[in-house]
Design a protein around this motif. Structure first.
Motif, PDB file in Angstrom:
ATOM      1  N   THR A  27       0.834  -1.206   0.000  1.00 55.06           N
ATOM      2  CA  THR A  27       0.000   0.000   0.000  1.00 55.06           C
ATOM      3  C   THR A  27       0.866   1.253   0.000  1.00 55.06           C
ATOM      4  O   THR A  27       0.605   2.200  -0.748  1.00 55.06           O
ATOM      5  CB  THR A  27      -0.946  -0.007   1.220  1.00 55.06           C
ATOM      6  OG1 THR A  27      -1.814  -1.146   1.115  1.00 55.06           O
ATOM      7  CG2 THR A  27      -1.772   1.264   1.303  1.00 55.06           C
ATOM      8  N   ARG A  31       1.116   4.080  -2.982  1.00 56.07           N
ATOM      9  CA  ARG A  31       0.799   5.484  -2.730  1.00 56.07           C
ATOM     10  C   ARG A  31       1.983   6.403  -3.040  1.00 56.07           C
ATOM     11  O   ARG A  31       1.815   7.459  -3.632  1.00 56.07           O
ATOM     12  CB  ARG A  31       0.287   5.665  -1.311  1.00 56.07           C
ATOM     13  CG  ARG A  31      -1.207   5.308  -1.211  1.00 56.07           C
ATOM     14  CD  ARG A  31      -1.703   5.321   0.212  1.00 56.07           C
ATOM     15  NE  ARG A  31      -3.123   5.507   0.345  1.00 56.07           N
ATOM     16  CZ  ARG A  31      -4.075   4.681  -0.072  1.00 56.07           C
ATOM     17  NH1 ARG A  31      -3.756   3.582  -0.729  1.00 56.07           N
ATOM     18  NH2 ARG A  31      -5.355   4.945   0.139  1.00 56.07           N
ATOM     19  N   THR A 135      -3.164  -2.091   7.115  1.00 58.81           N
ATOM     20  CA  THR A 135      -3.303  -1.317   5.877  1.00 58.81           C
ATOM     21  C   THR A 135      -4.112  -0.049   6.120  1.00 58.81           C
ATOM     22  O   THR A 135      -3.822   0.986   5.527  1.00 58.81           O
ATOM     23  CB  THR A 135      -3.947  -2.150   4.759  1.00 58.81           C
ATOM     24  OG1 THR A 135      -5.191  -2.681   5.214  1.00 58.81           O
ATOM     25  CG2 THR A 135      -3.040  -3.292   4.329  1.00 58.81           C
ATOM     26  N   LYS A 139      -2.700   3.746   5.301  1.00 57.69           N
ATOM     27  CA  LYS A 139      -3.497   4.661   4.469  1.00 57.69           C
ATOM     28  C   LYS A 139      -3.741   5.963   5.216  1.00 57.69           C
ATOM     29  O   LYS A 139      -3.609   7.052   4.646  1.00 57.69           O
ATOM     30  CB  LYS A 139      -4.825   4.021   4.077  1.00 57.69           C
ATOM     31  CG  LYS A 139      -4.695   2.912   3.073  1.00 57.69           C
ATOM     32  CD  LYS A 139      -6.044   2.238   2.821  1.00 57.69           C
ATOM     33  CE  LYS A 139      -5.907   1.060   1.878  1.00 57.69           C
ATOM     34  NZ  LYS A 139      -7.200   0.356   1.700  1.00 57.69           N
ATOM     35  N   ASP A 143      -2.247   9.193   3.588  1.00 57.00           N
ATOM     36  CA  ASP A 143      -3.256  10.111   3.051  1.00 57.00           C
ATOM     37  C   ASP A 143      -3.461  11.337   3.928  1.00 57.00           C
ATOM     38  O   ASP A 143      -3.662  12.441   3.423  1.00 57.00           O
ATOM     39  CB  ASP A 143      -4.601   9.393   2.879  1.00 57.00           C
ATOM     40  CG  ASP A 143      -4.545   8.230   1.893  1.00 57.00           C
ATOM     41  OD1 ASP A 143      -3.560   8.106   1.125  1.00 57.00           O
ATOM     42  OD2 ASP A 143      -5.498   7.418   1.900  1.00 57.00           O
TER      43      ASP A 143
END
Length: 169
Positions: A27, A31, A135, A139, A143
């Motif tokens: 992940t 990203r 995960t 994130k 993010d």
């Protein structure tokens, strides 16, 4: 200001994960590359402070690595030792990173966020960010914090614009 690519190494800290099932590491790689950054290196080490510190020192000393993001080992169990490893290499801790991570995480998982010891530091001019191993957590960390702080265009300020000054005395 033009985008500046950051060379980022990803370290998964786990006694059980392999490259085949490291979804959190995958992940982060997805990203960071989607954002235009470069994957400088990637590794998995067990929940062993000496091995974590050894890999961190290697990357800190590598001029091709600007930043390290770790995933895993930030909980409160006996095997969770990533924050202690970071303290062993850190020149300066960045306490606001963990505080902001837990604030963002609280909106999703409530008071369970208190079990996270997400943290960050600067070590000999290299940023190191330690995220939990789920995960969802990576994130949230990418993010909600890192995507903007690792983008020189983010205003009013960001981590990238400080990179040339991290080793000043």
């Amino acid at each position: 200001m033009a985008f500046r690519r950051v060379r980022i190494a990803i370290l998964t800290v786990s006694d059980t994960r392999t490259h085949d099932d490291d979804r959190s590491g995958d992940t982060l790689v997805d990203r960071l590359t989607t954002a235009g950054h470069e994957l400088a290196d990637r590794a998995i080490v067990p929940d062993d402070p000496d091995q974590i510190v050894g890999k961190l020192h290697a990357w800190i000393d590598d001029p091709q690595v600007d930043c390290v993001i770790t995933t895993g080992g930030t909980g409160v169990t006996g095997r969770d030792v990533t924050p202690e490893a970071l303290e062993r290499v850190a020149d300066k801790m960045i306490p606001g990173f963990g505080e902001l991570f837990r604030w963002l995480s609280h909106a999703k998982i409530g008071t369970s966020t208190i079990q996270s010891r997400a943290t960050a530091c600067v070590a000999r001019g290299t940023y190191i960010f330690a995220l939990p191993g789920s995960t969802g957590a990576v994130k949230d960390g990418w993010d909600g914090i890192l995507a903007s702080q690792l983008d020189i265009r983010h205003r009013p300020c960001n981590f990238v614009e400080l990179m040339p000054r991290l080793t000043e005395r």
